[in-house]
Each structure stands twice: as structure tokens, then as C-alpha cells.
Scaffold this active site. Structure first.
Site, PDB file in Angstrom:
ATOM      1  N   ALA B  95       0.848  -1.197   0.000  1.00  0.00           N
ATOM      2  CA  ALA B  95       0.000   0.000   0.000  1.00  0.00           C
ATOM      3  C   ALA B  95       0.882   1.244   0.000  1.00  0.00           C
ATOM      4  O   ALA B  95       1.675   1.436   0.921  1.00  0.00           O
ATOM      5  CB  ALA B  95      -0.923  -0.003   1.209  1.00  0.00           C
ATOM      6  N   ASN B  97      -0.117   4.106   0.569  1.00  0.00           N
ATOM      7  CA  ASN B  97      -0.678   5.037   1.547  1.00  0.00           C
ATOM      8  C   ASN B  97      -1.581   4.254   2.498  1.00  0.00           C
ATOM      9  O   ASN B  97      -2.495   3.560   2.052  1.00  0.00           O
ATOM     10  CB  ASN B  97      -1.500   6.113   0.811  1.00  0.00           C
ATOM     11  CG  ASN B  97      -1.720   7.335   1.661  1.00  0.00           C
ATOM     12  OD1 ASN B  97      -1.901   7.226   2.878  1.00  0.00           O
ATOM     13  ND2 ASN B  97      -1.718   8.496   1.029  1.00  0.00           N
ATOM     14  N   HIS B 125       0.510  21.400   1.839  1.00  0.00           N
ATOM     15  CA  HIS B 125       1.519  20.750   2.669  1.00  0.00           C
ATOM     16  C   HIS B 125       2.363  21.788   3.407  1.00  0.00           C
ATOM     17  O   HIS B 125       2.346  22.970   3.072  1.00  0.00           O
ATOM     18  CB  HIS B 125       2.456  19.894   1.805  1.00  0.00           C
ATOM     19  CG  HIS B 125       1.880  18.566   1.434  1.00  0.00           C
ATOM     20  ND1 HIS B 125       1.032  18.407   0.361  1.00  0.00           N
ATOM     21  CD2 HIS B 125       2.022  17.329   1.987  1.00  0.00           C
ATOM     22  CE1 HIS B 125       0.674  17.128   0.272  1.00  0.00           C
ATOM     23  NE2 HIS B 125       1.256  16.454   1.246  1.00  0.00           N
ATOM     24  N   HIS B 126       3.130  21.305   4.377  1.00  0.00           N
ATOM     25  CA  HIS B 126       4.149  22.107   5.076  1.00  0.00           C
ATOM     26  C   HIS B 126       5.162  22.620   4.044  1.00  0.00           C
ATOM     27  O   HIS B 126       5.357  21.998   2.993  1.00  0.00           O
ATOM     28  CB  HIS B 126       4.834  21.242   6.127  1.00  0.00           C
ATOM     29  CG  HIS B 126       5.481  20.031   5.536  1.00  0.00           C
ATOM     30  ND1 HIS B 126       6.750  20.063   5.002  1.00  0.00           N
ATOM     31  CD2 HIS B 126       5.030  18.774   5.335  1.00  0.00           C
ATOM     32  CE1 HIS B 126       7.054  18.885   4.529  1.00  0.00           C
ATOM     33  NE2 HIS B 126       6.016  18.066   4.714  1.00  0.00           N
ATOM     34  N   LYS B 129       8.401  20.679   2.097  1.00  0.00           N
ATOM     35  CA  LYS B 129       8.252  19.667   1.043  1.00  0.00           C
ATOM     36  C   LYS B 129       8.979  20.155  -0.213  1.00  0.00           C
ATOM     37  O   LYS B 129       8.785  21.284  -0.648  1.00  0.00           O
ATOM     38  CB  LYS B 129       6.759  19.449   0.770  1.00  0.00           C
ATOM     39  CG  LYS B 129       6.458  18.292  -0.169  1.00  0.00           C
ATOM     40  CD  LYS B 129       4.958  18.007  -0.191  1.00  0.00           C
ATOM     41  CE  LYS B 129       4.618  16.918  -1.190  1.00  0.00           C
ATOM     42  NZ  LYS B 129       5.277  15.642  -0.895  1.00  0.00           N
ATOM     43  N   THR B 136       0.317  11.941  -3.831  1.00  0.00           N
ATOM     44  CA  THR B 136      -1.099  11.626  -3.627  1.00  0.00           C
ATOM     45  C   THR B 136      -1.985  12.428  -4.576  1.00  0.00           C
ATOM     46  O   THR B 136      -2.918  11.896  -5.181  1.00  0.00           O
ATOM     47  CB  THR B 136      -1.495  11.928  -2.160  1.00  0.00           C
ATOM     48  OG1 THR B 136      -0.668  11.151  -1.304  1.00  0.00           O
ATOM     49  CG2 THR B 136      -2.947  11.589  -1.899  1.00  0.00           C
TER      50      THR B 136
END
Lengths: 239, 239, 239, 239
Positions: B95, B97, B125-126, B129, B136
Site C-alpha cells: 500500500a 498510503n 503541505h508544510h 516539502k 497523492t
């Protein structure tokens, strides 16, 4: 827009509609009808002449027409100054946006900007819009950038090394993203972040009827504000 | 991640933790300890060898390590097939995720995509990154594009003539916007629009502890799913 | 909280940490160490004594402890007044909330309230919270109600005839909804509506580290604000 | 609604509008005009007779009228069964909601519910709505409760000791909050939470024109689904 404004004025208990002016009508009718305030939603090519004529008539003006430049605003200020010297106090309000939620979102964003490490803007519109990002979002990003600069903040942190095309337009160092989605009208979301917290200011315009409270506010306020005022936020009580 | 998984297994009333394996440990310990299922959160360079060893030991595997390719997955399928022919039924779940909210958001977005004229993706996102858009979000956009193509839908309507840099990355014809904001962790918002309506699916990951319900679900499900399963959504009850 | 504040002060380039005071320590150490400002995150039973002692020592105070009443604040004002008459100018800032996003959300909500027909508040917290609605949401609703009353607005329109239990708590005529959800920390969303438009102000607190920018701001500002200031918004530049 | 449906059918390239029936018109015209499918948006008092007449005429029916009960649906099933026994295959679709985003939000919420510790529903409507919570939100809460019960989940965690009036209505153990705001139309937001993560499904209906894609989908699907189908989700491809 003219019809919508007339209906809103007629529905307001403290205001009276005394004249409706169409393209080609003589503006002298406005004064003849006893109007204290005129509302101008016309086109860039005639709005300046209209407002100068209203100043000559001693009628205050609320102007929603776009196309004003530093030069045309300068000519207004000079004219209003000459009238004031003659003892006639006339007020003119030019507002690029009469949506209260849009104006408040921009104003609050500018105030908040100095207190956050990160700031980004997302604007969302119907898919028939031809330009991106929207004028409102660009205006907001400039205000955020100015506020950050005054507070001595640099650019928002950003470690991006690849995929810059996903990071939106760079407006004065503030990232602006434009979403186009069937079903939407005009919306803006401003995001601020610090370690451990987020502030979001979001504004939705679903219908042009939403401009009416701002137009009525402008009408009520312009009579006590001689000279030129630019921006609805400057006649609102936000201190 | 290993410690977090061990703690989650120990806290689950229906599961028992029988072994903890570190880098360099002999995998035979896993079978010796009586494990039915092993969880692999290692690194791309060793995960394939680990899983083949587990298959040889007859231990089911839940794998969260990235770096699998069509070729390495093919070798797994062949190995699992040989074991099945010998009468040993082993299940492997890989997987990318384990976040339930992330997996559900992607799955629902793929299902919804065929019913809307417009679709766009915003990931947030923060600011540390380095890549944009997120894996995703890219995965989601591909799934939306595939679903739209199957339903015979063309591109989302878009009249944009100027300012394309504000319109995000084009992933298979789906616009993807990446926001980077201090204070955020990992978030995804998928917007769908038709005339007069909007559907938004949003997912927030605040902490890696959020992967644990998905890992536990994988452990419980892999024992009854011989062969290779890719994607947590394929062991969830979403029909 | 004390340790977090000490770490934040140490990390600030323009501030110096000169003393750490624990329960039972002698406050005279604060002045002896040369502190200009002390930060008090203690408990309601000792905070008042602490602040009076700090005033006697001529040390400015930033206070995050709850439990202050009109009476205890009145005693502070009197003490600060006596010191001012003696020629010693001391500033005390008491703030019920040091989260910049929370303080800004409340402040902006109070300013916006007079311009919208409808207003409601949704607060969202982790499910271990025992009281509903949250103090912040109640405070916000009171501020909205006060602002609406000043502007001559009545209650928000509401035709509800059945199902009042779904309409939230009535706080001064403003509806407040409390959501409790595993995974959340502390969040507030304030919604304003007019015909055709909506303004949403949302605030998310993910971690107590988010209080530090507000504490540092308080430390920097209290030295130039003699007397008692209540509320972080009153040392922020929001005009 | 009838006129909107007629316009939508006329605009669909794969459908042809062959008859418009008003109150009092003879339904035999429908078959005489060669209609394969009839759409009924009438009133509870006549819809049942209409549908039975259509079944007799061998015309499939898509029904958006409310007021159907277990008994009236039972009579439909019996009638459709008799016709099938005679060799005439007629399909009837009764859908309480033709909004694709609303139907998808409910369907996805029911699927997601078993995977989260916490679930709550917020519905938001214009302030002229007399009932709270909305039928859609109540329906969604029931579906979530059913799904949680099947998965063996108890109530969402909630430590509330005071202020229950802010916690919304209890619908089958799921908290439902109703917001009423000028400017809004009909919106629903479903929140799910686990430790460290959140899933939000939100749906906005801005205009009744948004029901048309669902009505057209029903028309296209009902011809190949003999017997009674209740709920648009059951003719959608969501597996």
C-alpha cells in the site's frame, strides 16, 4: 446593474429614488430632481465626464465604473478642491468592488498578513472567466505583500525544488492559485500559517445582488465625506 | 514508523505482537516467533528481498515501503503463484498510503469524477516539502482523468486566455494546485462542479499516527487475501 | 507551557532569557537577573500575587493565566496607578488567548458583524473537551452580538419552526454549534451572510506552539504600554 | 420544475422531448406521443395514480415527487410484478433527491462511516427553511449510524458534561448541526475523524438546475432497470 441599484434604493426605508438616468440623458435632470447623491455604473469612456458634471451640479457621487487611472483621479481631486475653495463641499466615492464580503476579506487579509510566516491566495471562479488570477486576488496579494514588507517579513518559506507550475502565480512574492469550476461564481480564500496554527479568510459571491448593501452604504456615507475616497473599506467602520 | 506500528499492534485487542525485527536481523525469527503476518516499513533497497523471504517462510506481508516497480511486483506475483501451486496460500498487501482518509478521498474522487463537468485538485503541505504536486495529488488526478475518459468526458471547461501560471499543473488534463503553508502537514481537497452544484472531498493528515488504523486493517485483511493486492482501498469494503 | 515559552524566548534573536522561575521560587530573582519583562503562565490561585510582586519590582508582566475577575483586575489598575504616580511606569498585559489566529478571528468577526444580516459560529474540538461551547466561541458570539446591537441589527433571520435542538446554543442571540471529533484540536469558524454573499473566518490551532508568536509579541509590546492592557488584540496593529 | 426538466431534455443530444403534460391532461397522450420514459414532478396526492397509469401504458417512469410510503411503494412493486408476469418489462425510479453531489455525498458518507472513530453532520440552508435538521442531513445521519452499527462501532467519543444544547440534534447517535444563513441555498458537510486525520465530504446546491444531470441520468438508466428502484445512487456506477 442600474436597475438592481434602483430597486435597492427604492427598498431602503431611509433613501428615496428621485431619478433614473439612462445613456444619453441629460445629467442636469439629476439635480433638477433634487438628488443629493448619484450612483454611476456606466462604462469607462463616459464615467469621468459624468462625475465632473455631477461635481458641477453639487451632487455627491458613488462610482462603480472601472477604468479610472491615477491621472483621471488626479483631475477629480483638483476639481473637488476648486469646488471646496468656492465653498461647495462635494464627495465622490470610487469603489472597484461593492461586495462587502470581498472588501472585508481583502481588508482583513492585509491586516493579518504581518502576523504570519506564510500566506497564499486561492481564487475560484466559473470556467467562463478569461483572465487569471482575478483582479480581486491580485489586489489582495499586493496588499499582503505590502503588509509583509512593512513588517520586515521576507518571502513565505518554500522548499519547492520541482513542480513549480503547481505552485501558482507569483504576485509580488505571494503565491496565487486560480480554480475554474462549473457551478461557482466568484470566491476567494486567503490562507495564513504559523507553526501550529492557520487562519483562513474566505469570501463567496453568489450573485450581483450582493453588491447592493455596499452601494447603499456608499450612498449613506459619501454625503459626509467631502473630496475623493477610493475603496469601500475607507467608508466602513473597521478601526 | 516501526515503533509506532509495534505500539498499535500491541494496543489492538485482537492482535498480538510476537516479534520486532530491526535492520540486519534474521527474518527467520519472524516465523520462529509464530507470526502469521509481518509488517514491512523498511527502505526500497531491501523490501523486495524481505517480502520474498517472508513468502518462503509462509508469512503474510503488509508492506508500506515505496519503490516497487511493475517488474518487482511481477516477480512477487510469480513467487506467490509458485507457492500457491505448492499448496501454500500467502497474501501480500503493498500500500503506497495507509491513511484511511487519504485512501478514501482518492477512491471517492475516482468514483465521483464521471458525474461532473469540472474537476480540480488542491493539495496543501508544510513548506519543507521539496516536490510539487504531491504524489497523492498526482495519483488522484490520474484516477480522475481515467474515470472521466471512461465516461467519455473531455477536458473540464476553461476559458482562460491569460495567466495560465495561476491555473496549476496539468496532470492528465486535470489542474492540480500545490499550497505550501507553515503549520500544515498533508492535506488534499478535490473539487467537482456542475451547473448549480459542487462536491468537495477533503482529507487532512495531521500526524503519522493516522496511518495505524490502515495498517491494522491491512494486517486483519491480508490473511484472507492470497496473492498480491496493491492499494489499501482493495481490502476495504467500499462496494 | 513554561518550558515552551523559555525555548521561544531563547530562539528569538531580539530577546534574552535571563531567569526561569518555578513554583515556590522567590520572584526577587527576576529583578536580580535584570529581567525587563516576566511571563506568567501559572494558576489562578497565585497569578495575582505574582503580578503585584512584579509591579513592586518594576518588572513588566505578560500574563496568560486565567481566573482574573473585574475585582482582581481593578486591584491591578489601582496598583499600577500608584506606581505611575510615584514615577515608575510598569505595563501588564493579560491575555486570555495568545493564539494570533484565534485573536484575529475574533477581532475580525467583531468588525464584520455589523455588515451582515446573518451570523453563526461553529467551534470544533477534540472529543475529550468537557464543556460546550468553547470559551473562545462564546467570547466571539458575545462580540458579534455587541457589534450587531451597536449597528441597530436585530436577530439573524430564522424561520425554524421545528428541530430547534439542531440549531445550536443561543449565545446573546447568536447561534453557536459545537463539533467534537477525534483528530481535531481547537478550531473556530465564523459565518456571515447577506443576500448573494458569504464571509467565512476560520481559525485552526493544531498545537500549543502556536501560542508562542503571540507571547513574543506581548513581551515586545508590553514595555511601551504602561498600565493594564487586556487582550492581545490591543497590542496588535489592526487599525 | 417541469419546465426546467423539459428544457434539459430538449438540450440533451441523445434524448427527445415528445410530450409535455400539465395538471388535468390525459396521460394517454404520453404513450400516444411515443414516449419511452415519463418524468413525474407533481404532488403527493396524484403521483401514485400517475405512475400506475404509466405502468399500464408501458411507459417507464422517473419520479421526483415526495410522499411515497412503504405501502404505496408496495402497490407499485405488485403492479410492476404483474406486468412483468404478462411479459411487459417496465422500470420505475423514485428518487427523493436528484442532486448528484447530494446523492454522492450521502453514499460516500455511508461507505466511509465504518472506518472512523467520530462522525458529525453539519447542514447549512437559507434562513427561510422551517424545519431542522434537513431531510438530507437526517437521511445521511441514519445511513452513517447504520454503517457504524454494522461495523460494530459504538457512539462517537464525547466527553461533554455541560452545554449539550450546542452539540446539535442526536439522530441515531450521530450529532447533526443546522446552520441558517442568508445567502446560502442548501449545503451539507459530513466530518469524519480518527486520531491524526480527518475526512470531510461537502456538498453545495446553489440552484435547482443542479438536479437536471440527475434527472437525465435517471431517464437514461430506467429503461434498462425493470421493476422499482428507489434512490438515484442505485442507478449510478459507484462500485
Amino acid at each position: 446593474m442600474g436597475a438592481t441599484v434602483c430597486a435597492a434604493v427604492e427598498a431602503a426605508p431611509d433613501l428615496e429614488l428621485v431619478a433614473r438616468i439612462d445613456a444619453g440623458d441629460d445629467l442636469a435632470q439629476v439635480a433638477a430632481a433634487g438628488a443629493q447623491v448619484a450612483v454611476d455604473f456606466t462604462v469607462p469612456s463616459v464615467t469621468e465626464d459624468n462625475v465632473h458634471a455631477l461635481i458641477d451640479l453639487g451632487v455627491h457621487a458613488v462610482v462603480g465604473t472601472t477604468g479610472w487611472t491615477d491621472e483621471s483621479r488626479g483631475r477629480l481631486i483638483a476639481h473637488l478642491g476648486r469646488r471646496a475653495a468656492e465653498g461647495t463641499s462635494v464627495g465622490v466615492l470610487i469603489a472597484p468592488n461593492f461586495g462587502l464580503s470581498a472588501v472585508l476579506a481583502m481588508t482583513f487579509a492585509a491586516k493579518a498578513a504581518r502576523y504570519f510566516e506564510s500566506a497564499e491566495v486561492i481564487e475560484l471562479h466559473h470556467p467562463n472567466k478569461v483572465d487569471a488570477p482575478s483582479g480581486t486576488a491580485t489586489h489582495t496579494a499586493h496588499a499582503i505583500a505590502r503588509s509583509r514588507a512593512e513588517a520586515g517579513l521576507g518571502a513565505s518559506p518554500d522548499a519547492t525544488e520541482s513542480g513549480w507550475e503547481a505552485r501558482g502565480a507569483d504576485v509580488d512574492g505571494v503565491r496565487v492559485h486560480a480554480v475554474r469550476l462549473r457551478g461557482l461564481v466568484a470566491h476567494e480564500e486567503i490562507l495564513f500559517g504559523n507553526e501550529g496554527e492557520q487562519l483562513i479568510i474566505r469570501q463567496d459571491s453568489f450573485d450581483r445582488v450582493s453588491f447592493m448593501p455596499g452601494v447603499l452604504l456608499g450612498i449613506r456615507e459619501v454625503v459626509s465625506r467631502p473630496g475623493l475616497t477610493v475603496g469601500l473599506e475607507n467608508v466602513m467602520d473597521l478601526s
